[in-house]
Every structure is written in structure tokens, then in C-alpha cells.
Write an enzyme that holds these catalytic residues in place. Structure first.
Site, PDB file in Angstrom:
ATOM      1  N   CYS A  95       3.210  80.768  10.774  1.00 52.80           N
ATOM      2  CA  CYS A  95       4.528  80.983  11.399  1.00 52.80           C
ATOM      3  C   CYS A  95       5.641  81.125  10.362  1.00 52.80           C
ATOM      4  CB  CYS A  95       4.834  79.831  12.361  1.00 52.80           C
ATOM      5  SG  CYS A  95       3.784  79.846  13.837  1.00 52.80           S
TER       6      CYS A  95
ATOM      7  N   CYS B 168       3.847  75.821  10.289  1.00 55.27           N
ATOM      8  CA  CYS B 168       2.581  76.162   9.631  1.00 55.27           C
ATOM      9  C   CYS B 168       2.750  77.426   8.781  1.00 55.27           C
ATOM     10  CB  CYS B 168       1.467  76.347  10.661  1.00 55.27           C
ATOM     11  SG  CYS B 168       1.463  77.944  11.514  1.00 55.27           S
TER      12      CYS B 168
ATOM     13  N   GLY C  93     -25.749  64.538  18.124  1.00 60.62           N
ATOM     14  CA  GLY C  93     -26.590  65.710  18.367  1.00 60.62           C
ATOM     15  C   GLY C  93     -27.186  65.713  19.754  1.00 60.62           C
TER      16      GLY C  93
ATOM     17  N   ASP D 284     -21.145  63.489  15.707  1.00 55.08           N
ATOM     18  CA  ASP D 284     -21.769  63.150  16.985  1.00 55.08           C
ATOM     19  C   ASP D 284     -23.271  62.988  16.760  1.00 55.08           C
ATOM     20  OD1 ASP D 284     -22.777  65.688  16.747  1.00 55.08           O
ATOM     21  OD2 ASP D 284     -21.514  66.565  18.289  1.00 55.08           O
TER      22      ASP D 284
ATOM     23  N   ASP E  78     -11.557  65.356  20.402  1.00 56.05           N
ATOM     24  CA  ASP E  78     -12.041  66.510  19.637  1.00 56.05           C
ATOM     25  C   ASP E  78     -12.323  67.633  20.608  1.00 56.05           C
ATOM     26  OD1 ASP E  78     -15.245  67.298  19.737  1.00 56.05           O
ATOM     27  OD2 ASP E  78     -14.822  65.294  20.517  1.00 56.05           O
TER      28      ASP E  78
ATOM     29  N   HIS F 279      -2.747  78.200  12.651  1.00 58.63           N
ATOM     30  CA  HIS F 279      -1.678  77.853  13.588  1.00 58.63           C
ATOM     31  C   HIS F 279      -2.161  76.912  14.690  1.00 58.63           C
ATOM     32  CE1 HIS F 279       1.660  77.895  16.324  1.00 58.63           C
ATOM     33  NE2 HIS F 279       0.772  78.167  17.277  1.00 58.63           N
TER      34      HIS F 279
ATOM     35  N   ASP G 255     -27.524  59.515  22.962  1.00 55.06           N
ATOM     36  CA  ASP G 255     -27.376  59.294  24.398  1.00 55.06           C
ATOM     37  C   ASP G 255     -27.828  60.539  25.131  1.00 55.06           C
ATOM     38  OD1 ASP G 255     -25.193  60.825  23.415  1.00 55.06           O
ATOM     39  OD2 ASP G 255     -24.102  60.464  25.274  1.00 55.06           O
TER      40      ASP G 255
ATOM     41  N   CYS H 119       7.503  76.109  14.727  1.00 54.90           N
ATOM     42  CA  CYS H 119       6.307  75.679  14.002  1.00 54.90           C
ATOM     43  C   CYS H 119       6.495  75.897  12.499  1.00 54.90           C
ATOM     44  CB  CYS H 119       5.091  76.471  14.490  1.00 54.90           C
ATOM     45  SG  CYS H 119       3.555  76.041  13.650  1.00 54.90           S
TER      46      CYS H 119
END
Length: 375
Positions: free
Chosen positions: A311, A308, A95, A93, A268, A337, A147, A306
């Protein structure tokens, strides 16, 4: 032959889009969620964890990386990719949000923003050109224009004046970073507060500048959820069909799916890792507060659906124990997770769009997160 910036829509289901964006560090499938690595690290996770979660792109913060470790220091080491050993795409981004949130510590002029560091009080200046230079040094694949993010409740006169300056800054960013330079893409940011006509004006003026993609900024700044959803639904269709659309900083599971429903491609949010550190975990069965006493002797995995590492390996009882004992491993396992959950969420959305069943998929998630989509 594909070049950075190529974007193609592969499937549609209503307004929802399944696409691919080419960057200098690989293809980003959309819709996509980008884990936030503010200072060159997704908190408590290493690149191997991110790859295991199938992260395709991460986000870094220009303001924080400029202050520490410094963009010139990063440039001497080949950029942020080399420094943090992440080989996938990175979006940074501008900033701007961080600078404008400093309130009493910054001064805005047509030339840019003078501000004092939140770290040591030292004085700095961000112009559109300076922000492009910093992001060039960072070496990000996708850069954002400078911006002004106006505060929620700003009156029309202030918002319109700010928007016109933001648009002039956007032109200066494009002039400082011509299309195709270094293979780095540049996205414009639609502003205009909570005035629909100003949002439309912003979108139209930015499209004339021909950015590589377009972001919707200035949401999730204190407004109600219905206000946010209404403006999101209004703004997204104003943006070009052949460019990626990015909703900045918005990210509960239903926010993401409702954004996809309006045609937004990229998201995000710090929510997955921040909530992980606070013991709130997102699962296929809804939110789990791992600190609750009911899990003290629960030997089941956190989420049976899940795959991951957390898990597959640990019980709710162990995760609760780590959290209650304030063990650092709690941050890591919970973050593994949550990031995995969010990336699986958008992966599921991509598949559902391809198969023409996105509404059914969205409804299935809403069933375990009831009340998160206001009427």
C-alpha cells in the site's frame, strides 16, 4: 523467570482477553493470528516479509512436512526454524485433519491411522507417539495432539466413539511428550462434533491431562456460520482461564473478532494468502476484488489506512495489471497486504481490550464487513 508455557492474562473486556504466552522462541501476544506456512513457507512470502508484517508466530503442517522434506531431514538441520530461517515461534498441527480428509486413502484403528501419501501413494502410519516424534524433529514451539476430526453430519454414535478414542490418543501424546520436554508445549484438542454434551465431556477429560493450552477443533468443516458461532460460544468458556485457547482453521475477520469476543486467544487460517492469490484483498474499507475493471486506471493505494509495503508503494491499477497478467509478483504483493491486514486486525483487538472498548472496535470492523455475523 519465565519458562515456555507461562501464560498470563493482562487485561479483560467482557470475555475478551489480552494476554502473553511464553515460548522457547519468544513471547506471543494474544489475541494473535498465525499465518499458515504449510510446508515451511507462508506461500509467496519470506521471513523478512513476515517480520515486516509484525508476525509473532507462524504455523507449519506435520503431515506435509513429514512427507516432504521429511522430519528426520529437518532434525539433521536443527529443525524447521533453522531450515526456513524463521527465528520466531512455530506451531505445528498434528496432521490429523489432513490424514482424515484423505477419506478412502486411510484406515483408522485404536493404534493410529494408516494412510497413503497424496504425493506418490506410498503407505505410512501415524500413531500418537509417531506424531509426537515428528513434531519433536520439526522442533516446533507448540505441538498438537493427534485427533480425529469427524465429518460434519456424523451421527452421535460415531462421534462419541471417535471422541473417546481421540481422548485416549491425547493421553498417549502427553505420555510420549511429558510436560516441559525440550521446551516444546503440547495443546489438547476439544472434539465432539456438534453435540454440546460431547464437547463438554471432551473439555473436562482433556483438562485432567494438564495440557499447556487447549484448541477447539472440528469447526469450519461444512456447517453453517450460525452453527459454528453457536458451538464456539458454547465451548470456549468451558476451557481453563489460565491457559491459552486456540480456534483451529477459522479465520474471516469477523470470525476472528467474534472468537475473541468469546475468550479465544489464537487463530490460524489459509484465507489471507489463498484469497490474495485469487485477487481478493481485505482492507479497512471492506473487501476489494482487484481484478475488477474499475481499478484499471485507479492510481490510489489499495488501502489508504494501511502501512504495508504494497500500500505504501503501488497503485490499485498496478496490482490489477499484475493479477490480470498472471505475474508472480501479484501473489507476493497481495499476500503481503492480506497478512498485514490480519495481523493489524488482532493488534487492534489487543489495544481495544486494554482500553476497554473491544465491542466498539468489533462493531467498527463489522460496519465494513456487514452480514458476516449472522443473528
Amino acid at each position: 523467570m519465565t519458562v515456555p508455557g507461562d501464560f498470563k492474562v493482562l487485561a479483560r473486556d467482557g470475555l475478551a482477553r489480552r494476554g502473553e504466552l511464553q515460548t522457547a522462541h519468544g513471547v506471543v501476544p494474544t489475541p494473535i493470528f498465525m499465518p499458515v506456512g504449510t510446508v515451511g513457507s507462508v506461500k509467496s512470502l519470506c521471513p523478512a516479509d513476515l517480520h515486516d508484517a509484525d508476525a509473532k508466530i507462524i504455523l507449519g503442517n506435520t503431515y506435509h512436512l513429514y512427507l516432504r522434506p521429511g522430519d528426520e531431514m529437518l532434525a539433521r538441520r536443527g529443525g524447521l526454524h533453522e531450515f526456513m530461517r524463521w527465528d520466531g515461534p512455530i506451531l505445528t498441527d498434528s496432521g490429523g485433519f489432513q490424514v482424515f480428509s484423505l477419506a478412502g486413502l486411510r484406515t483408522i484403528t485404536e493404534e493410529g491411522v494408516e494412510f497413503r501419501s497424496h504425493i506418490d501413494g506410498s503407505k505410512h502410519f501415524f500413531s500418537p507417539e509417531k506424531v509426537m516424534s515428528i513434531q519433536n524433529n520439526i522442533g516446533s514451539d507448540i505441538m498438537m495432539v493427534l485427533d480425529e476430526c469427524v465429518p460434519y453430519g456424523a451421527d452421535r454414535e460415531y462421534t462419541e466413539r471417535s471422541l473417546k478414542m481421540t481422548t485416549r490418543w491425547a493421553r498417549r501424546c502427553r505420555e510420549a511428550h511429558p510436560k516441559g520436554k525440550n521446551g516444546q508445549l503440547l495443546f489438547g484438542i476439544v472434539q465432539g462434533g456438534f453435540y454440546e454434551d460431547l464437547r463438554k465431556m471432551s473439555a473436562q477429560e482433556l483438562m485432567e491431562i494438564d495440557f499447556d493450552g487447549f484448541a477447539i477443533g472440528g469447526l469450519s468443516v461444512g456447517e453453517s456460520k450460525p452453527e459454528m458461532l453457536s458451538l464456539m460460544r458454547y465451548t470456549a468458556p468451558l476451557l481453563p482461564q489460565d491457559k491459552p485457547r486456540y480456534l483451529m482453521g477459522v479465520g474471516t475477520p469477523m470470525d476472528i473478532l467474534n472468537g475473541i469476543r468469546t475468550g479465544i486467544d489464537m487463530f490460524d487460517c489459509v484465507l489471507p494468502t489463498r484469497n490474495a492469490r485469487n485477487g481478493t484483498l481485505f482492507t479497512s474499507q471492506g473487501k476489494v476484488n482487484i481484478k475488477r475493471a474499475e481499478f484499471k486506471e485507479n492510481d490510489e493505494p489499495l488501502d489508504p489506512n494501511c502501512s504495508c509495503y504494497t500500500c505504501r508503494t503501488f497503485s490499485k491499477a498496478y496490482l490489477r495489471h499484475l493479477y490480470m497478467a498472471k505475474e508472480l509478483l501479484s501473489y507476493r504483493l497481495n499476500s503481503i497486504h492480506n497478512v498485514h491486514y490480519f495481523l493489524e486486525l488482532v493488534k487492534g483487538a489487543r489495544k481495544a481490550i486494554e482500553e476497554g472498548r473491544f465491542e466498539e472496535y468489533r462493531a467498527s470492523v463489522e460496519a465494513v464487513y456487514p452480514g458476516e455475523t449472522p443473528v
